[in-house]
Design a protein around this motif. Structure first.
Motif, short mmCIF file in Angstrom:
data_model
loop_
_atom_site.label_atom_id
_atom_site.label_comp_id
_atom_site.label_asym_id
_atom_site.label_seq_id
_atom_site.Cartn_x
_atom_site.Cartn_y
_atom_site.Cartn_z
N SER A 18 0.85 -1.20 0.00
CA SER A 18 0.00 0.00 0.00
C SER A 18 0.88 1.25 0.00
CB SER A 18 -0.90 0.02 1.23
OG SER A 18 -0.15 0.30 2.40
N ASP A 19 0.26 2.36 -0.38
CA ASP A 19 0.94 3.64 -0.21
C ASP A 19 0.97 3.94 1.30
OD1 ASP A 19 -1.39 6.10 0.14
OD2 ASP A 19 -2.05 4.10 -0.44
N PRO A 20 1.76 4.92 1.75
CA PRO A 20 1.86 5.19 3.19
C PRO A 20 0.53 5.53 3.87
CG PRO A 20 3.66 6.25 2.03
CD PRO A 20 2.73 5.72 0.98
N LEU A 21 -0.43 6.07 3.12
CA LEU A 21 -1.73 6.41 3.71
C LEU A 21 -2.69 5.23 3.75
CD1 LEU A 21 -2.25 9.90 2.03
CD2 LEU A 21 -1.44 9.42 4.35
N GLY A 22 -2.33 4.14 3.13
CA GLY A 22 -3.20 2.96 3.13
C GLY A 22 -4.42 3.11 2.24
N VAL A 23 -4.26 3.81 1.11
CA VAL A 23 -5.38 4.05 0.21
C VAL A 23 -5.29 3.21 -1.06
CG1 VAL A 23 -6.59 5.81 -1.16
CG2 VAL A 23 -5.68 6.39 1.09
N THR A 24 -4.09 3.13 -1.64
CA THR A 24 -3.93 2.40 -2.90
C THR A 24 -2.89 1.30 -2.79
OG1 THR A 24 -2.24 3.92 -3.72
CG2 THR A 24 -4.52 4.44 -4.27
N ALA A 25 -3.05 0.29 -3.64
CA ALA A 25 -2.13 -0.85 -3.68
C ALA A 25 -1.34 -0.81 -4.98
CB ALA A 25 -2.92 -2.15 -3.59
N GLN A 26 -0.04 -1.09 -4.89
CA GLN A 26 0.81 -1.18 -6.06
C GLN A 26 1.52 -2.53 -6.07
OE1 GLN A 26 1.70 1.62 -3.75
NE2 GLN A 26 -0.03 2.65 -4.67
N ASP A 96 -10.50 -13.00 1.57
CA ASP A 96 -11.15 -13.82 0.55
C ASP A 96 -10.68 -13.37 -0.83
OD1 ASP A 96 -12.82 -15.23 -1.14
OD2 ASP A 96 -14.65 -14.77 -0.02
N GLU A 97 -10.02 -14.26 -1.54
CA GLU A 97 -9.46 -13.89 -2.84
C GLU A 97 -10.18 -14.53 -4.01
OE1 GLU A 97 -6.21 -16.90 -4.33
OE2 GLU A 97 -5.35 -15.57 -2.85
N TYR A 129 -5.09 -6.76 -6.35
CA TYR A 129 -6.54 -6.85 -6.14
C TYR A 129 -6.88 -7.29 -4.71
CZ TYR A 129 -7.54 -6.17 -11.11
OH TYR A 129 -7.66 -5.65 -12.37
N ILE A 130 -6.13 -8.24 -4.19
CA ILE A 130 -6.35 -8.69 -2.80
C ILE A 130 -6.16 -7.52 -1.84
CG2 ILE A 130 -5.36 -10.11 -0.94
CD1 ILE A 130 -4.71 -12.20 -3.23
N LEU A 131 -5.04 -6.83 -1.97
CA LEU A 131 -4.73 -5.73 -1.07
C LEU A 131 -5.71 -4.57 -1.25
CD1 LEU A 131 -3.06 -4.38 1.10
CD2 LEU A 131 -1.36 -3.78 -0.65
N GLN A 132 -6.05 -4.25 -2.50
CA GLN A 132 -6.96 -3.12 -2.73
C GLN A 132 -8.33 -3.41 -2.14
OE1 GLN A 132 -5.83 -0.08 -4.25
NE2 GLN A 132 -7.62 0.50 -3.05
N GLY A 133 -8.80 -4.66 -2.23
CA GLY A 133 -10.08 -5.03 -1.61
C GLY A 133 -10.04 -4.81 -0.11
N SER A 137 -12.09 -1.91 2.04
CA SER A 137 -12.93 -2.32 3.15
C SER A 137 -12.57 -1.54 4.42
CB SER A 137 -12.76 -3.82 3.39
OG SER A 137 -13.36 -4.21 4.60
N GLU A 138 -11.29 -1.40 4.67
CA GLU A 138 -10.85 -0.64 5.85
C GLU A 138 -11.24 0.83 5.72
OE1 GLU A 138 -9.08 -1.87 8.83
OE2 GLU A 138 -10.23 -3.47 7.90
N GLY A 139 -11.12 1.38 4.53
CA GLY A 139 -11.50 2.78 4.30
C GLY A 139 -12.98 3.00 4.56
N MET A 140 -13.81 2.04 4.15
CA MET A 140 -15.26 2.13 4.39
C MET A 140 -15.54 2.09 5.89
SD MET A 140 -17.01 2.17 1.55
CE MET A 140 -17.17 1.57 -0.09
N LYS A 141 -14.84 1.20 6.60
CA LYS A 141 -15.05 1.10 8.05
C LYS A 141 -14.64 2.38 8.77
CE LYS A 141 -13.18 -3.16 8.61
NZ LYS A 141 -12.50 -4.19 9.37
N ASN A 142 -13.57 2.99 8.27
CA ASN A 142 -13.04 4.19 8.93
C ASN A 142 -13.55 5.49 8.33
OD1 ASN A 142 -11.48 2.55 10.64
ND2 ASN A 142 -9.89 2.38 9.09
#
Length: 145
Positions: A18-26, A96-97, A129-133, A137-142
């Motif tokens: 993830s990026d340092p903010l935990g928003v996107t996966a590379q 879940d992948e 895709y696994i990490l972005q999902g 999900s974490e972004g929605m919770k927070n």
């Protein structure tokens, strides 16, 4: 806080971060091994990458069957989770992948990547895709969406 996504397969491990903010996966890389049961070098490389990126959590793909049961591949992923946590001291979240590899292949196909070249990228993209999902999900919770 960085999170590392892992797509654990029988001969490869796709790695994303993830990026340092935990928003996107590379995508980072695909770790290849000669034998399914030889994990020492794989674990050492994951540990190196975790230190390099300052990873605080791993998200490991959990390949459940479509009917939600746990098969052989999922059992191996659970065993890998235990080994990874013991070795690194970093918590591992199972994610879940189902269909991530299918989606990764579809994306590569739509991007014009030739069939014989797709296997070179598919595991890394599946890890994304696994990490972005998980991140979504974490972004929605927070409330970050």
């Amino acid at each position: 806080m960085r999170v590392m996504g892992l797509d654990f397969g029988s001969k490869t491990v796709g790695v994303s971060v993830s990026d340092p903010l935990g928003v996107t996966a590379q995508g980072v890389e695909i770790i290849r091994r000669t034998s399914e049961n030889k994990l020492r070098q794989t674990l050492a490389r994951i540990e190196e990458l975790a230190k390099e990126y300052g990873v605080e959590t791993f998200v490991l793909g959990f390949p459940k069957n479509m009917n939600n049961t746990i098969g052989d591949r999922a059992e191996k992923s659970l065993a890998f989770k235990e080994t990874l946590e013991r070795r690194t001291g970093i918590p591992v979240v199972m994610w879940d992948e189902r269909l991530t590899t299918v989606e990764a292949n579809r994306t590569l196909m739509e991007s014009g990547v030739r069939r014989e070249n797709r296997k070179e990228y598919v595991d890394k993209l599946a890890a994304v895709y696994i990490l972005q999902g998980y991140l979504d999900s974490e972004g929605m919770k927070n409330g970050k969406n």
